[in-house]
Write a protein that holds these residues in place. Structure first.
Motif, PDB file in Angstrom:
ATOM      1  N   ALA A   1       0.758  -1.276  -0.009  1.00  0.00           N
ATOM      2  CA  ALA A   1       0.190  -0.270   0.176  1.00  0.00           C
ATOM      3  C   ALA A   1       0.681   1.513   0.105  1.00  0.00           C
ATOM      4  N   GLY A   2       1.046   2.219  -0.791  1.00  0.00           N
ATOM      5  CA  GLY A   2       1.107   3.269  -0.577  1.00  0.00           C
ATOM      6  C   GLY A   2       0.676   4.185   0.434  1.00  0.00           C
ATOM      7  N   TYR A   3       1.822   4.986   0.663  1.00  0.00           N
ATOM      8  CA  TYR A   3       1.135   5.438   2.587  1.00  0.00           C
ATOM      9  C   TYR A   3       2.044   7.375   2.506  1.00  0.00           C
ATOM     10  N   HIS A   4       1.625   7.895   3.044  1.00  0.00           N
ATOM     11  CA  HIS A   4       1.906   9.460   3.150  1.00  0.00           C
ATOM     12  C   HIS A   4       2.466  10.231   2.049  1.00  0.00           C
ATOM     13  N   GLY A   5       1.342  10.396   1.712  1.00  0.00           N
ATOM     14  CA  GLY A   5       1.636  10.966   0.137  1.00  0.00           C
ATOM     15  C   GLY A   5       1.424   9.971  -1.446  1.00  0.00           C
ATOM     16  N   GLN A   6       2.143   9.253  -1.026  1.00  0.00           N
ATOM     17  CA  GLN A   6       1.932   8.483  -2.557  1.00  0.00           C
ATOM     18  C   GLN A   6       0.561   8.087  -3.151  1.00  0.00           C
ATOM     19  N   TYR A   7      -0.308   8.102  -3.154  1.00  0.00           N
ATOM     20  CA  TYR A   7      -1.396   7.834  -3.573  1.00  0.00           C
ATOM     21  C   TYR A   7      -2.489   8.135  -2.415  1.00  0.00           C
ATOM     22  N   PRO A   8      -2.656   9.038  -2.568  1.00  0.00           N
ATOM     23  CA  PRO A   8      -3.860  10.438  -1.329  1.00  0.00           C
ATOM     24  C   PRO A   8      -4.872  10.559  -1.694  1.00  0.00           C
ATOM     25  N   TYR A   9      -6.255  10.798  -1.927  1.00  0.00           N
ATOM     26  CA  TYR A   9      -6.990  11.490  -2.468  1.00  0.00           C
ATOM     27  C   TYR A   9      -6.794  12.676  -3.173  1.00  0.00           C
ATOM     28  N   ALA A  10      -7.588  13.476  -3.403  1.00  0.00           N
ATOM     29  CA  ALA A  10      -7.148  14.527  -4.256  1.00  0.00           C
ATOM     30  C   ALA A  10      -7.052  16.059  -3.857  1.00  0.00           C
ATOM     31  N   TRP A  11      -7.619  16.050  -2.930  1.00  0.00           N
ATOM     32  CA  TRP A  11      -6.780  17.400  -1.861  1.00  0.00           C
ATOM     33  C   TRP A  11      -6.108  17.187  -1.205  1.00  0.00           C
ATOM     34  N   GLY A  12      -5.192  15.820  -1.346  1.00  0.00           N
ATOM     35  CA  GLY A  12      -3.679  15.519  -0.570  1.00  0.00           C
ATOM     36  C   GLY A  12      -3.910  14.658   0.962  1.00  0.00           C
ATOM     37  N   GLY A  13      -3.625  15.245   2.206  1.00  0.00           N
ATOM     38  CA  GLY A  13      -3.636  15.051   3.380  1.00  0.00           C
ATOM     39  C   GLY A  13      -3.409  14.265   3.846  1.00  0.00           C
ATOM     40  N   TYR A  14      -2.223  13.242   3.048  1.00  0.00           N
ATOM     41  CA  TYR A  14      -1.576  11.690   3.361  1.00  0.00           C
ATOM     42  C   TYR A  14      -3.709  10.980   3.825  1.00  0.00           C
ATOM     43  N   THR A  15      -3.814  10.881   2.492  1.00  0.00           N
ATOM     44  CA  THR A  15      -5.141  10.436   2.926  1.00  0.00           C
ATOM     45  C   THR A  15      -4.952   8.474   2.381  1.00  0.00           C
ATOM     46  N   ASP A  16      -3.538   8.608   2.019  1.00  0.00           N
ATOM     47  CA  ASP A  16      -3.813   7.077   1.170  1.00  0.00           C
ATOM     48  C   ASP A  16      -4.440   6.191   1.486  1.00  0.00           C
ATOM     49  N   ILE A  17      -4.720   5.487   2.537  1.00  0.00           N
ATOM     50  CA  ILE A  17      -4.787   4.800   4.015  1.00  0.00           C
ATOM     51  C   ILE A  17      -6.054   4.638   3.937  1.00  0.00           C
ATOM     52  N   ASP A  18      -7.686   4.590   3.836  1.00  0.00           N
ATOM     53  CA  ASP A  18      -9.158   4.955   4.061  1.00  0.00           C
ATOM     54  C   ASP A  18      -9.631   3.615   4.344  1.00  0.00           C
ATOM     55  N   LEU A  19      -9.723   3.894   6.066  1.00  0.00           N
ATOM     56  CA  LEU A  19     -10.765   2.333   6.499  1.00  0.00           C
ATOM     57  C   LEU A  19     -12.538   2.836   6.334  1.00  0.00           C
ATOM     58  N   ALA A  20     -13.180   2.054   5.816  1.00  0.00           N
ATOM     59  CA  ALA A  20     -14.621   2.102   5.673  1.00  0.00           C
ATOM     60  C   ALA A  20     -15.455   0.569   6.220  1.00  0.00           C
ATOM     61  N   VAL A  21     -16.897   1.250   6.563  1.00  0.00           N
ATOM     62  CA  VAL A  21     -17.516   0.238   7.613  1.00  0.00           C
ATOM     63  C   VAL A  21     -19.084  -0.270   6.489  1.00  0.00           C
TER      64      VAL A  21
END
Length: 308
Positions: A167-187
């Motif tokens: 998994a990319g992390y710390h700015g490799q594959y964030p959402y469009a706004w950036g913010g280090y949103t590389d890894i997102d959890l969901a339920v």
């Protein structure tokens, strides 16, 4: 108990550099889709499941008073464990380099007044706005790692931690706004998911189902929507949905990927960014609502699902 306004001193430097991509223009969904087999989603097993057909106007529950709350995460547990209830509300303000405070409130109304029942100090700082609360645990990405951890809300300790391979992390594959949103959890109705990307996927969203106890990956799907090209995403009834823009007032839910059939399709469901800076969106399957954080504001969105 100190209010959220008394958060730790904030170093303004990370803001400029987290928001690297905030001026990037929105790319239409049609250009984001690579070769795709458009298919009708399969019927779902879960009770009350269906396709997302409508998202209503946002309802504001609270507002963060300090700069640490420009973006953050707030949620209720769809499957709480005693002593917590479905009304217990959780919040993390995520601006800054050492984000460790998890605020606990008896109900969303208490969150609006600003005084938590308790402040949990996480054993490890968390990265960005990808955390979720589920079945008595806070699931989050520890800072500067490609791992996911489970913090037990009763025991106040980390009970599991696992790397998400490649998994990319710390700015490799964030959402469009950036913010280090590389890894997102969901339920969703079916359990716990992690949304990320890898070099092999060339920046397209990869979706994995996780075991909530061990965090082992049970199954993985590679989609054909670029993670940097969308504002955020969430999962309902086994289908991943993405949002077109984090700042356009009249954005859309622009894409769906159905894990039951491994097919994707473009959508155009209106979605309002009232405060023009959407940093977190998560679905709560018990409430059948979206929870979101929009420029200091904690909001929910009513939704409608089609009944297959």
């Amino acid at each position: 108990v100190p209010g959220p306004a008394e958060a730790p001193r904030w170093d303004p430097q990370p803001l400029t550099y987290q928001e690297l991509q905030s001026e990037k223009t929105e790319v239409p969904a049609s250009r984001l889709l690579e070769e795709t087999a458009f298919g009708r989603p399969g019927s779902e097993d879960s009770a009350g499941c269906g396709e997302l057909v409508w998202v209503g106007e946002p309802v504001v529950f609270g507002r963060a008073e300090s700069i640490a709350g420009k973006y953050g995460v707030w949620m209720k547990d769809p499957e709480p464990v005693p002593p917590f209830t479905r009304e217990t509300t959780w919040r993390v303000d995520t601006v800054g380099t050492e984000v460790r405070q998890l605020f606990q409130y008896e109900a969303a109304e208490q969150l609006a007044r600003g005084y938590p029942t308790k402040v949990h100090i996480l054993p490890q700082p968390l990265e960005s706005t990808g955390a979720i609360v589920y079945h008595g645990g806070l699931y989050f990405q520890p800072r500067r790692s490609r791992a996911v951890a489970r913090y037990d809300l009763r025991g106040e300790a980390i009970t599991a931690e696992k790397e998400i391979p490649a998994a990319g992390y710390h700015g490799q594959y964030p959402y469009a706004w950036g913010g280090y949103t590389d890894i997102d959890l969901a339920v969703d109705e079916t359990g716990l998911w992690v949304i990320y990307s890898t070099e092999k996927a060339r920046g397209a969203i990869v979706l994995s189902k996780l075991d909530p106890e061990t965090l082992e990956i049970q199954r993985t799907w590679e989609t054909n929507i670029r993670k940097r090209g969308v504002a955020n995403s969430f999962v309902i009834c086994g289908t991943l949905y993405t949002i077109s823009s984090y700042s356009a007032p009249n954005a859309t839910i622009n894409f769906a990927y159905d894990t039951a059939t491994s097919t994707s399709r473009t959508l155009s469901i209106p979605f309002e960014n009232r405060f023009r800076y959407l940093s977190m969106v998560d679905y709560n399957p018990t409430e059948q609502q979206l929870f979101a954080w929009d420029s200091f504001n904690m909001v929910t969105y009513p939704i409608r699902l089609s009944r297959a």
